[in-house]
Write an enzyme that holds these catalytic residues in place. Structure first.
Site, PDB file in Angstrom:
ATOM      1  NE  ARG A 229     -13.114  -4.086  49.741  1.00  0.00           N
ATOM      2  CZ  ARG A 229     -11.773  -4.092  49.740  1.00  0.00           C
ATOM      3  NH1 ARG A 229     -11.127  -4.573  48.707  1.00  0.00           N
ATOM      4  NH2 ARG A 229     -11.101  -3.643  50.768  1.00  0.00           N
ATOM      5  CD  GLU A 258     -12.752 -11.213  48.507  1.00  0.00           C
ATOM      6  OE1 GLU A 258     -12.945 -11.013  47.302  1.00  0.00           O
ATOM      7  OE2 GLU A 258     -11.833 -10.704  49.148  1.00  0.00           O
ATOM      8  CG  HIS A 276      -8.906  -9.807  47.732  1.00  0.00           C
ATOM      9  ND1 HIS A 276     -10.011  -9.350  48.411  1.00  0.00           N
ATOM     10  CD2 HIS A 276      -8.152  -8.712  47.472  1.00  0.00           C
ATOM     11  CE1 HIS A 276      -9.918  -8.027  48.552  1.00  0.00           C
ATOM     12  NE2 HIS A 276      -8.797  -7.627  47.998  1.00  0.00           N
TER      13      HIS A 276
HETATM   14  O1  A2R Z   1     -16.256   9.288  42.247  1.00  0.00           O
HETATM   15  P1  A2R Z   1     -14.985  10.080  42.388  1.00  0.00           P
HETATM   16  O2  A2R Z   1     -14.839  11.138  41.371  1.00  0.00           O
HETATM   17  O3  A2R Z   1     -14.743  10.508  43.813  1.00  0.00           O
HETATM   18  O4  A2R Z   1     -13.812   9.014  42.039  1.00  0.00           O
HETATM   19  C1  A2R Z   1     -13.495   7.953  42.899  1.00  0.00           C
HETATM   20  C2  A2R Z   1     -14.149   6.648  42.442  1.00  0.00           C
HETATM   21  N1  A2R Z   1     -15.460   6.396  43.083  1.00  0.00           N
HETATM   22  C3  A2R Z   1     -16.594   6.225  42.398  1.00  0.00           C
HETATM   23  N2  A2R Z   1     -16.853   6.212  41.081  1.00  0.00           N
HETATM   24  C4  A2R Z   1     -18.136   6.044  40.696  1.00  0.00           C
HETATM   25  N3  A2R Z   1     -19.159   5.870  41.568  1.00  0.00           N
HETATM   26  C5  A2R Z   1     -18.952   5.861  42.897  1.00  0.00           C
HETATM   27  N4  A2R Z   1     -19.977   5.666  43.734  1.00  0.00           N
HETATM   28  C6  A2R Z   1     -17.615   6.040  43.368  1.00  0.00           C
HETATM   29  N5  A2R Z   1     -17.042   6.089  44.594  1.00  0.00           N
HETATM   30  C7  A2R Z   1     -15.729   6.314  44.398  1.00  0.00           C
HETATM   31  O5  A2R Z   1     -13.240   5.615  42.882  1.00  0.00           O
HETATM   32  C8  A2R Z   1     -12.012   7.648  42.757  1.00  0.00           C
HETATM   33  O6  A2R Z   1     -11.542   7.976  41.472  1.00  0.00           O
HETATM   34  C9  A2R Z   1     -11.908   6.136  42.930  1.00  0.00           C
HETATM   35  C10 A2R Z   1     -11.282   5.722  44.244  1.00  0.00           C
HETATM   36  O7  A2R Z   1      -9.987   6.205  44.283  1.00  0.00           O
HETATM   37  P2  A2R Z   1      -9.161   6.329  45.645  1.00  0.00           P
HETATM   38  O8  A2R Z   1     -10.031   6.887  46.704  1.00  0.00           O
HETATM   39  O9  A2R Z   1      -7.875   7.010  45.317  1.00  0.00           O
HETATM   40  O10 A2R Z   1      -8.921   4.825  46.066  1.00  0.00           O
HETATM   41  P3  A2R Z   1      -7.712   3.836  45.697  1.00  0.00           P
HETATM   42  O11 A2R Z   1      -6.616   4.016  46.658  1.00  0.00           O
HETATM   43  O12 A2R Z   1      -7.413   3.931  44.251  1.00  0.00           O
HETATM   44  O13 A2R Z   1      -8.400   2.437  46.030  1.00  0.00           O
HETATM   45  C11 A2R Z   1      -9.615   2.031  45.379  1.00  0.00           C
HETATM   46  C12 A2R Z   1     -10.156   0.727  45.914  1.00  0.00           C
HETATM   47  C13 A2R Z   1      -9.988   0.450  47.387  1.00  0.00           C
HETATM   48  O14 A2R Z   1     -10.901   1.111  48.183  1.00  0.00           O
HETATM   49  C14 A2R Z   1     -10.156  -1.038  47.475  1.00  0.00           C
HETATM   50  O15 A2R Z   1     -11.501  -1.374  47.525  1.00  0.00           O
HETATM   51  C15 A2R Z   1      -9.588  -1.506  46.176  1.00  0.00           C
HETATM   52  O16 A2R Z   1      -9.489  -0.348  45.329  1.00  0.00           O
HETATM   53  O17 A2R Z   1      -8.330  -2.073  46.371  1.00  0.00           O
END
Ligand code: A2R
Length: 310
Positions: A229, A258, A276
Site C-alpha cells: 500500500r 493514487e 497499481h
Molecule cells: O506482522 P506479522 O507477523 O503478522 O506479519 C504480517 C505482516 N504485517 C506487518 N509487518 C510489520 N509491521 C506491521 N505493522 C504488520 N502488519 C502486518 O504483513 C504478514 O506477514 C504480512 C501480511 O500477510 P497476509 O496477511 O498473508 O497478507 P497478504 O495476503 O500477503 O497481502 C498483503 C497485502 C494486502 O493487504 C494488500 O495491501 C497488498 O498486500 O496487496
C-alpha cells in the site's frame, strides 16, 4: 431477489454473476448519495469494489446490512472495528492473487535493476547505434528483505530464491517454520539488504512504517519495491532521497493518494512506476471476482463464508 449495493464498477464476469443473483444498486452512479442510502434501509448486502470508504457513519445508514464482500485482499477502505461492533461480516479475496502480485514484484525488481524501461526508450529513440547502453546491476547474489512474509510475501520469497538471492524478512512476529533469517527491527534489516520489498496491508499499523530512517538505512546502493500500500512508506521522504541519490532506486506499484502522485516521480531515472497492477491480470481478476461473488452467495444461502475477515 435480494437487494445489493455495489460501491464501484465491477468486472463484466462479476457483474453478470451479481446481476443474476441480486438486484444491484450502483452507489457510485448516484448523484445524491444521502438519498441513495436512505432508499437502501432494507439492504443486507454490500459488494465493495475495494476503493470506496466504508466507515461507521455509512454502516449506520444501512441498518439491515449484514455483509460487505470486498474485491481485493486489502480491506483498509473498510472500518473493520465499526463492522465488528455492528455485527457486519466482511470478506476479501486472498490467495487467488498471490502469484500475480508476486510476479509483479519480481517484474519491478528486474525492471528497476536492469533498467528495462529506460533501455527500451533508448532503443526506440534510435540512440543504440551511437553507443552501447550503460552497464546495470543484477539480482543474482543480492539480498532481499521482505517486509511482510505473508501469503504474497512467501511467493515473492520463492521467486527471489529462484533468482539466486538471499531472503530475509521482517514482520511483527518471527515465523517458526520459515527457513529465512528474521529481523525484529526493520531499520537493521534495511541496512543489511540490497532490496526492500514491502507487501504488508494498509490497515495493521503500517502507515509510515517505511520511514525516512528505514530508507536511509537502505541507502544509495539499495532499492525499495512497494506492492503493498502507498501509505506504508513516507512518500515525500522517499521522493527526496531518490532525488538526492541517498536511496538508490525504487519500483512502485502503489501510491498514498493514487492515482495522484507528485509529478516529480515522473522525471526520476532511478524509478519504475506502475499503476497499481499487482493483481491486474485477466486470470487473477476473474478468480477474485468469482470469490467476491461466492462469499455473498454463501452468506445469502446460510453457508459458512469462504474467506472471512470479520
Ligand atoms: O506482522 P506479522 O507477523 O503478522 O506479519 C504480517 C505482516 N504485517 C506487518 N509487518 C510489520 N509491521 C506491521 N505493522 C504488520 N502488519 C502486518 O504483513 C504478514 O506477514 C504480512 C501480511 O500477510 P497476509 O496477511 O498473508 O497478507 P497478504 O495476503 O500477503 O497481502 C498483503 C497485502 C494486502 O493487504 C494488500 O495491501 C497488498 O498486500 O496487496
Amino acid at each position: 431477489m435480494q437487494d445489493l449495493i455495489l460501491t464501484g464498477p465491477a468486472l463484466p464476469s462479476a457483474m453478470e454473476a451479481l446481476e443474476k443473483e441480486f438486484r444491484v444498486h450502483r452507489y457510485w452512479e448516484a448523484t445524491d448519495k444521502t438519498a441513495f442510502l436512505k432508499s437502501q434501509t432494507n439492504t443486507r448486502f454490500v459488494a465493495s469494489s475495494g476503493h470506496a470508504k466504508l466507515d461507521g457513519a455509512m454502516m449506520d445508514q444501512l441498518p439491515a446490512l449484514e455483509i460487505i464482500s470486498n474485491f481485493g485482499v486489502g480491506v483498509d477502505a473498510i472500518d473493520l472495528k465499526a463492522a465488528r461492533t455492528r455485527n457486519i461480516r466482511v470478506t476479501n479475496t486472498p490467495e487467488v492473487l498471490n502469484d500475480a502480485v508476486a510476479e509483479l514484484a519480481l517484474a519491478l525488481m528486474l525492471a528497476t535493476c536492469r533498467r528495462i524501461v529506460d533501455a527500451d526508450a533508448h532503443v526506440r529513440s534510435g540512440k543504440w547505434p551511437n553507443g552501447n547502453y550503460p552497464l546495470t546491476g543484477e539480482l543474482t547474489g543480492g539480498t532481499v528483505g521482505i517486509l511482510g512474509l505473508g501469503r504474497i510475501g512467501k511467493e515473492i520469497a520463492r521467486r527471489c530464491q529462484a533468482f539466486k538471492m538471499q531472503v530475509v524478512y521482517h514482520g511483527r512476529t518471527k515465523q517458526r517454520f520459515e527457513p529465512f533469517p528474521y529481523y525484529d527491527n526493520l531499520i537493521d534489516m534495511a541496512r543489511d539488504v540490497d532490496w526492500l520489498v514491502a507487501v504488508v496491508p494498509g490497515d495493521t499499523g503500517t502507515i509510515g512504517l517505511v520511514s525516512r530512517e528505514v530508507l536511509e538505512a537502505l541507502g544509495p546502493t539499495g532499492a525499495f519495491v512497494n506492492v503493498g500500500r502507498g501509505t506504508l512508506v513516507d512518500e515525500p521522504a522517499m521522493l527526496d532521497l531518490l532525488k538526492s541519490g541517498k536511496l538508490g532506486a525504487a519500483g512502485l506499484d502503489v501510491f498514498a493518494e493514487e492515482p495522484k502522485m507528485s509529478p516529480e516521480f515522473w522525471d526520476l531515472p532511478n524509478v519504475v512506476l506502475s499503476p497499481h497492477q499487482g493483481s491486474a491480470t485477466t486470470k487473477t481478476r476473474w478468480a477474485m471476482g468469482d470469490l467476491f461473488v461466492r462469499n455473498l452467495l454463501a452468506h445469502r444461502d446460510g453457508n459458512p463464508l469462504i474467506t472471512p475477515v470479520v
